[in-house]
Design a protein around this motif. Structure first.
Motif, short mmCIF file in Angstrom:
data_model
loop_
_atom_site.label_atom_id
_atom_site.label_comp_id
_atom_site.label_asym_id
_atom_site.label_seq_id
_atom_site.Cartn_x
_atom_site.Cartn_y
_atom_site.Cartn_z
N UNK A 183 0.79 -1.23 0.00
CA UNK A 183 0.00 0.00 0.00
C UNK A 183 0.83 1.28 0.00
N UNK A 184 2.16 1.16 0.10
CA UNK A 184 3.01 2.34 0.04
C UNK A 184 3.10 2.88 -1.37
N UNK A 185 3.92 3.90 -1.56
CA UNK A 185 3.93 4.62 -2.84
C UNK A 185 4.42 3.80 -4.02
N UNK A 186 5.18 2.74 -3.76
CA UNK A 186 5.66 1.90 -4.86
C UNK A 186 4.85 0.62 -5.01
N UNK A 187 3.76 0.49 -4.25
CA UNK A 187 3.00 -0.75 -4.24
C UNK A 187 1.94 -0.82 -5.32
N UNK A 188 1.26 -1.96 -5.37
CA UNK A 188 0.15 -2.16 -6.31
C UNK A 188 -1.17 -1.67 -5.74
N UNK A 189 -1.20 -1.35 -4.44
CA UNK A 189 -2.45 -0.95 -3.80
C UNK A 189 -3.35 -2.12 -3.47
N UNK A 190 -2.82 -3.35 -3.55
CA UNK A 190 -3.60 -4.56 -3.29
C UNK A 190 -2.79 -5.48 -2.39
#
Length: 372
Positions: free
Chosen positions: A33-40
């Motif tokens: 969920x951090x800025x480099x993540x996929x949000x999943x």
């Protein structure tokens, strides 16, 4: 065009989620969920989830193949602007009615959400359920919906711990207190109809659902299921390019949720109230290049878990609003967050209204479709 490379999704175990006193998930949450993540993030071993998924998702085929005039007459709810019951061709893809998928909306927590005053003030957020006369449909729907909702609420404790470690002014248990006991829960059983080879959207990367960010707080995902549209038989996806795509700061990738996992997707409201600790990501669904011999449909079940519409979207005390904007993934596929979240303290309901309005004009330019 999207990269067909599969981006491995971060997987955590339910046993770690259920232990509220541990901080062992913080690295995994930041990676997802951090800025480099996929949000999943995917969660394995959620009690009862796999069985509930296998029992309920195939019923989408039973529902979607009922006569269209029957569905329209008995299961649509124009008064809720089709936010309850069956919806097909009511949303827009660009400036055209979207017939690529059918949706069945329901609240798994209660048939009559909110107070009478809530329902009068926010009729689109608190519609009454409408159920089909399909054996065990309601029971199976509410079971899987509640399992997914409860898993999301359990995860909020860990999100709170991480946010507080990054922003000292972040209130303890903020998300958990705001969302625990919520009746603002909307599940959307989606049936993606086979795309014909002569349909113009057949080759588009977002041919089944357009590019969008989830605009709420957190979305539970049941993964997907593919069926033969004629027979309803469960099949493997025959197209390696089809499925969920996510845009990140590192590029755009296809993401697969393991069949024995449910997942949680980050929403923009959590990005806001965390002061930009978490990042929501643009995503879409690419359809299958089906043959007429075996038309394949896709079934999925997102469940949107949110606060009441009156909830104020405020950053933690002392946080710069630009930190929230900078946490967004740079993309021209979705309307900029700063055009929709126009002031600190804007209510969740007002933010949704502004978001839907701007997505509509964005759609007119062919830039995507909001998944409400």
């Amino acid at each position: 065009m999207s990269n067909d490379t599969i981006e491995p999704v971060v997987i955590i175990d339910w046993n770690d989620v259920a232990i509220t006193s541990e901080t062992s998930l913080q690295n995994e949450l930041l990676k997802a969920f951090g800025r480099d993540g996929t949000g999943i993030i995917a969660i394995r071993n959620v009690p009862g989830f796999v069985e509930a998924k296998r029992a309920f998702l195939p019923l989408a085929h039973t529902l979607a193949t009922l006569p269209s005039d029957f569905l329209e007459a008995t299961l649509t709810d124009p008064n809720s602007l089709y936010n309850a019951g069956w919806s097909h061709g009511k949303e827009k893809l660009g400036d055209q009615p979207d017939f690529a998928k059918g949706s069945f909306y329901f609240n798994p927590v209660t048939d009559l959400p909110g107070t009478e005053e809530d329902r009068k003030k926010y009729p689109l957020s608190y519609p009454k359920n409408v159920w089909p006369d399909i054996p065990e449909f309601k029971e199976r729907a509410t079971r899987i919906g509640c399992i997914m909702k409860d898993a999301v609420i359990a995860l909020t404790r860990h999100l709170d711990t991480l946010a507080q470690s990054q922003k000292t002014a972040y209130p303890p248990n903020f998300l958990y207190n705001a969302m625990n006991g919520t009746e603002k829960v909307k599940a959307r059983l989606l049936y993606y109809f086979p795309l014909e080879s002569d349909q113009p959207q057949q080759q588009k990367e977002d041919s089944w659902i357009g590019w969008h960010n989830d605009s709420g707080f957190l979305t539970a995902l049941a993964g997907d299921l593919y069926v033969n549209h004629v027979t309803g038989t469960v099949v493997e996806c025959p197209d390696p390019h089809a499925g969920l795509y996510v845009a990140t700061r590192r590029g755009t990738f296809r993401v697969e949720i393991p069949s024995d996992c449910m997942a949680v997707q980050m929403g923009e409201c959590t990005q806001i109230v965390s002061g930009g600790v978490f990042s929501a990501t643009p995503h879409c669904v690419r359809g299958i290049s089906s043959s007429n011999e075996q038309p394949i449909a896709r079934i999925s079940l997102p469940c949107f878990v949110d606060t009441p519409p009156s909830f104020p979207l405020c950053v933690p005390r002392g946080c710069d609003l630009q930190e929230v904007i900078d946490a967004s993934v740079p993309s021209d596929r979705v309307p900029p967050l700063e055009k929709r979240w126009t002031k600190d303290g804007m209510s969740f309901g007002d933010f949704l209204t502004k978001t839907f309005s701007l997505y509509y004009s964005w759609n007119q330019k062919g830039a995507g479709q909001v998944d409400k």
